[in-house]
Design a protein around this motif. Sequence first.
Motif, PDB file in Angstrom:
ATOM      1  N   ASP A   1      -1.319   3.210 -14.184  1.00 61.17           N
ATOM      2  CA  ASP A   1      -0.795   2.340 -13.114  1.00 61.17           C
ATOM      3  C   ASP A   1      -1.594   1.049 -12.987  1.00 61.17           C
TER       4      ASP A   1
ATOM      5  N   ILE B   1      -3.798   8.906 -16.010  1.00 55.36           N
ATOM      6  CA  ILE B   1      -3.714  10.373 -15.981  1.00 55.36           C
ATOM      7  C   ILE B   1      -3.196  10.821 -17.338  1.00 55.36           C
TER       8      ILE B   1
ATOM      9  N   VAL C   1       4.324  12.040  -9.964  1.00 56.61           N
ATOM     10  CA  VAL C   1       3.358  11.254 -10.746  1.00 56.61           C
ATOM     11  C   VAL C   1       3.949   9.884 -11.095  1.00 56.61           C
TER      12      VAL C   1
ATOM     13  N   ALA D   1       2.743   6.106  -9.883  1.00 52.86           N
ATOM     14  CA  ALA D   1       2.352   5.067 -10.845  1.00 52.86           C
ATOM     15  C   ALA D   1       2.992   3.730 -10.513  1.00 52.86           C
TER      16      ALA D   1
ATOM     17  N   LEU E   1      -1.950   6.402  -8.320  1.00 49.55           N
ATOM     18  CA  LEU E   1      -2.304   7.607  -9.073  1.00 49.55           C
ATOM     19  C   LEU E   1      -3.616   8.219  -8.586  1.00 49.55           C
TER      20      LEU E   1
END
Length: 423
Positions: A200, A205, A307, A311, A316
């Motif tokens: 992001d 991640i 998720v 982002a 995140l």
Amino acid sequence: MRILVIGSGGREHALVWKIAQSKLADKIFCAPGNGGISKLAECIDIKIEDIFKLLDFARKERIDLTIVGPEAPLALGIVDEFRNQKLRIFGPNKKAARLEASKVFAKELMAKYDVPTADFKIFENDNEAKKYIELKGAPCVVKADGLAQGKGVIVAKTTDEAIQAVDLIMGEKVFGDAGRKVIIEDCLQGQEASIIVIADSKKVISLASSQDHKRVFDGDVGPNTGGMGAYSPAPIITEPVFKEILEKIIYRTMDGLAREGIDYRGVLYAGIMLTNDGPKTLEFNVRFGDPETQAILPRLKSDLLEVMFAATEEKLFRLNPLNWDSRPCVCVVCASGGYPGEYEKGKEIFGLDEAQKLEDTVIFHAGTKKQEDRIFTNGGRVLGVTGMGDTIKEAIKKTYSAVEKIHFEGMHYRSDIGQKALY
């Protein structure tokens, strides 16, 4: 939330399948979708490159989040157009998408920010490229600069093969404008793996590791394809190796993009070669891998939609670490006869219901079309048959048990997907 997924392949079916499990998803649309996706989402007949029609649809249907599957609309700037209209979309913008849309841009960025990769040279003239090959010798890798559906990379074992590759790309223009420039680089030796992360611009991640099988035939023989199968996790990606890849490749690349003033939000996929000198970058993609996604997402226990939404908001950092099923997963691609060359469409597919009944098995549709209650082939890669097991050996066995129940005229597949994980 009302979700729009853009694309029609196995990757998009896997994304829709995973998103449908989210408590946040109220309604899912897919443009244009395929025969399998139609069971989970409302398929909309809009082409992936028709950005303004997609934009109008998202506005009219009050879409809360659009998720872009393939690379083409990203390279065309779909994210910029949606963001300009204040519409939430998951994926990198046009500048960031150059990381995949231009291999020259990617290689120059890697060289500038000390991201490990093969030594390379860039050419805009085919005669100069050939002279360099004759001087340098083989083996080497010849790459078209632009997008070529995963087929613009030719590994040449001899000088003649390398010169033929330049003729194909720059002379015959088999990949069109994608071949206006070529990269000639050293041929790295080792095993390949795929590392996919969600970024992001501030935080990354990482998803589980995986390994793709690019060549069309068993034993990694024949021309490159979009991918004939994958498995996750890749045992060769040990924890120390994963850490090294993140630090030397993923984080350095993200830092380099930031220094270039590029806001990167979405998926960053690094194709890695594990060499004797450590992990090196083969290429970057700016979207989920196909078929890696089909092998990774069945193992993900966390909410993928949560998720991706985080982002887009650069949040995140608020999320807990992802939760994974420890069991391995294997995906085998069933392709049309002739793929990756010319192939016929419209072959009826039999045995899908029987295969789907097997435990821990899911069939992701790629090149399929539904007519009434029957499913027909509609592309080169037709199905991604996916199975999980307590061991990689068991996952392989389950997957191929499902494959054996499916048939259509001309169907072919590799019989060695996942075998490298047993060594």
